[in-house]
Design an enzyme around this catalytic site. Structure first.
Site, PDB file in Angstrom:
ATOM      1  N   HIS A  67       0.833  -1.206   0.000  1.00 50.91           N
ATOM      2  CA  HIS A  67       0.000   0.000   0.000  1.00 50.91           C
ATOM      3  C   HIS A  67       0.876   1.268   0.000  1.00 50.91           C
ATOM      4  CE1 HIS A  67      -3.686   2.302   1.134  1.00 50.91           C
ATOM      5  NE2 HIS A  67      -2.781   3.102   1.659  1.00 50.91           N
ATOM      6  N   GLU A  68       1.798   1.318   0.939  1.00 51.22           N
ATOM      7  CA  GLU A  68       2.652   2.515   1.040  1.00 51.22           C
ATOM      8  C   GLU A  68       3.576   2.637  -0.169  1.00 51.22           C
ATOM      9  OE1 GLU A  68       1.592   4.555   3.117  1.00 51.22           O
ATOM     10  OE2 GLU A  68       0.449   3.176   4.388  1.00 51.22           O
ATOM     11  N   HIS A 113       1.803   4.615  -2.766  1.00 51.07           N
ATOM     12  CA  HIS A 113       1.915   6.063  -2.514  1.00 51.07           C
ATOM     13  C   HIS A 113       3.295   6.558  -2.937  1.00 51.07           C
ATOM     14  CE1 HIS A 113      -1.810   6.845  -0.376  1.00 51.07           C
ATOM     15  NE2 HIS A 113      -1.593   5.914   0.528  1.00 51.07           N
ATOM     16  N   GLU A 157      -4.518   7.908  -2.915  1.00 47.73           N
ATOM     17  CA  GLU A 157      -5.017   6.625  -2.428  1.00 47.73           C
ATOM     18  C   GLU A 157      -5.345   5.692  -3.594  1.00 47.73           C
ATOM     19  OE1 GLU A 157      -4.642   6.186   0.628  1.00 47.73           O
ATOM     20  OE2 GLU A 157      -5.668   4.279   0.967  1.00 47.73           O
TER      21      GLU A 157
HETATM   22 ZN    ZN Z   1      -3.040   5.184   1.904  1.00 46.88          ZN
END
Ligand code: ZN
Length: 504
Positions: free
Chosen positions: A259-260, A263, A298
């Site tokens: 997830h990170e 980003h 996101e």
């Molecule tokens: Zn996030």
């Protein structure tokens, strides 16, 4: 120096202050001893006022007027526009309020962490009340026509309103609730092996492997541990991520890292010439960030975490590698069983651990509660009970304590009212972007199946990452997908994937 260069230089100095704020924030969340919270709050407050004062200084405003007169190309006109918006915003928000928010945030986050540890909502309650009051004042200062929530939303997702959000949520509910009901009529896939003993060092080694596969550049980044995982950048040259480990639950650090990384790919992919510019600065949030909005950001974390990281092609390609890292823990598991386990749908207490089908219900709950808190129709003292009631209504669960209920997220302690909806916006946008990439990049499915993520990353860089904040989220969507924000592709994705997984 011409007029635009003069403006650029002044903005670069503001950007440096914002990046310094980010460094201190990263340190506060990863390294700082609890004792540092109060003085760190003072430091952040000083830097925040400094950035704000510089933005509305007569010197910068003069440079802005002169630059506006000579701006011709896209970068120049958008730079002028973003700075103009920021100046107008900060002329409405009193510097004392900004400083008060920054100071309170630091202490309130520290108290929240302690309250969460001891599951003591009473400890956090007065700090939460103060955060609500500050955000109410902020909404009044920013201004709105319909709802105070609109004013706060603008900080994270320009163009989004409480009303459009309501429509988005109701279409989502219409699609997700029947799917969830159908899934719940089926038996749960096997997942016991995910709770075997996975040593932290070994988990980390696979996380690093996967991050590099996706294209995260460790010469311009690093992976640390923190209570609440996050990504933060100090220009595209230094984009850091964190994760948290649970020895007895492999998915936490694994998917948290992916997830990170999503980003981080966004931030590392911003065009170098936008460094220290208005197009890599979130002036409203006094934050150095390259993404167009929180929702756009996101969309990238969700895309890499879920649409890639939780896909069958990904595990068909990489499960053998995971087995070599954990031969004893996963030696007796096959790819398909693992794939089904990491995609199992099960209403849970914790948002960050939620599956793709129930995730947005967690967001709806928070948005409804924070709207009520801001409107004054819900008192802080009533919040834990309201939380538990809504969780029962949406997911049929009751938290055993407030730590796994109302105290689980850092957001309210950090004053981030209005940021939760951007998670749902991100989920929706992710499917739109991924769909467009699939139609526009020849052979993309084959490349992904072969473990080659460069073609996807290149499309995302060309269509999204490189622009920083040059385009609005709406413009990015329309330019690359030909559509505005729409839930249909996301619902189709969920439907297809989970009907297949659960044999519906
Ligand atoms: Zn996030």
């Amino acid at each position: 120096m011409n007029a635009f260069e003069t403006l650029k230089e002044q903005v670069a100095q503001v950007s440096d202050v914002l990046n310094a704020i980010s460094v201190l924030t990263w340190d506060a969340r990863t390294q700082m001893p609890p004792g540092g919270a109060e003085t760190r709050g003072e430091q952040l407050a000083t830097l925040s006022s400094l950035a704000q004062e510089r933005l509305i200084s007569s010197e910068l405003k003069a440079a802005l007027d002169q630059a506006e007169a000579v701006s011709t190309d896209l970068i120049q006109t958008r730079t002028v526009q973003r700075v103009r918006e920021a100046v107008s915003l900060f002329e409405r928000i009193p510097p004392t309020l900004t400083a008060e928010l920054a100071r309170s945030k630091s202490v309130s986050q520290e108290v929240w962490a302690e309250a969460r540890k001891g599951s003591d909502f009473g400890l956090f309650a007065p700090y939460l009340a103060q955060m609500i009051e500050l955000n109410q004042r902020l909404a009044e200062a920013i201004g709105y026509t319909e709802s105070p929530y609109d004013a706060l939303l603008q900080q994270y997702e320009p163009g989004l309103t409480a009303r459009t959000l309501q429509d988005l949520f109701s279409s989502l509910k219409d699609g997700v609730l029947p799917l969830l009901e159908a899934i719940r009529s089926r038996s749960e896939p096997r997942w016991d092996f995910l709770t075997r003993d996975f040593l932290e060092d070994q988990q980390r080694s696979f996380n690093v492997y996967a991050a590099e596969l996706f294209g995260y550049d460790f010469t311009r980044g690093r992976l640390d541990t923190s209570a609440h995982p996050f990504e933060i950048s100090f220009t595209r040259q230094d984009v850091r991520i964190t994760t948290r480990y649970e020895r007895r639950y492999l998915p936490m650090s694994l998917f948290g890292t992916l997830h990170e990384v999503g980003h981080a790919l966004y931030e590392q992919g911003v065009a170098p010439e936008l460094t220290r510019s208005a197009l890599t600065s979130d002036f409203a949030g006094l934050y150095a960030v390259g993404g167009a909005s929180y929702g756009t950001h996101e969309s990238q974390s969700r895309l890499w975490e879920n649409l890639i990281g939780r896909s069958l092609p990904f595990w068909e390609r990489h499960f053998a590698k995971l087995q070599t890292v954990f031969p004893e823990q996963l030696g007796d598991v096959d790819t398909n069983t693992f794939y089904r386990a990491v995609n199992r749908v099960s209403p849970s207490l914790i948002r960050v651990e939620a599956d793709e089908v129930t995730y947005n219900l967690h967001i709806m709950l928070r948005v409804e509660l924070e709207t009520a808190l801001l409107n004054g129709t819900l008192e802080v003292a009533e919040l834990p009970e309201a939380w538990n009631a809504k969780l029962g209504e949406y997911l049929g669960l009751t938290p055993p304590d407030d730590a796994s209920g109302v105290l689980q997220d850092i957001h309210w302690s950090a004053g981030l009212f209005g940021s939760f909806p951007t998670y749902t916006v991100g989920n929706v946008m992710a499917s739109q972007f991924f769909g467009a990439a699939k139609t526009q990049v020849a052979g993309l499915d084959e490349a992904l199946a072969a473990g080659n993520y460069a073609p996807l990353r290149t499309w995302l860089t060309e269509n999204i990452y490189q622009y920083g904040r040059t385009y609005t989220p709406q413009e990015l969507l329309e330019r690359s997908t030909g559509q505005s924000l729409t839930v249909a592709p996301y619902l189709e994705y969920l439907d297809q994937k989970y009907r297949d997984l659960y044999d519906l």
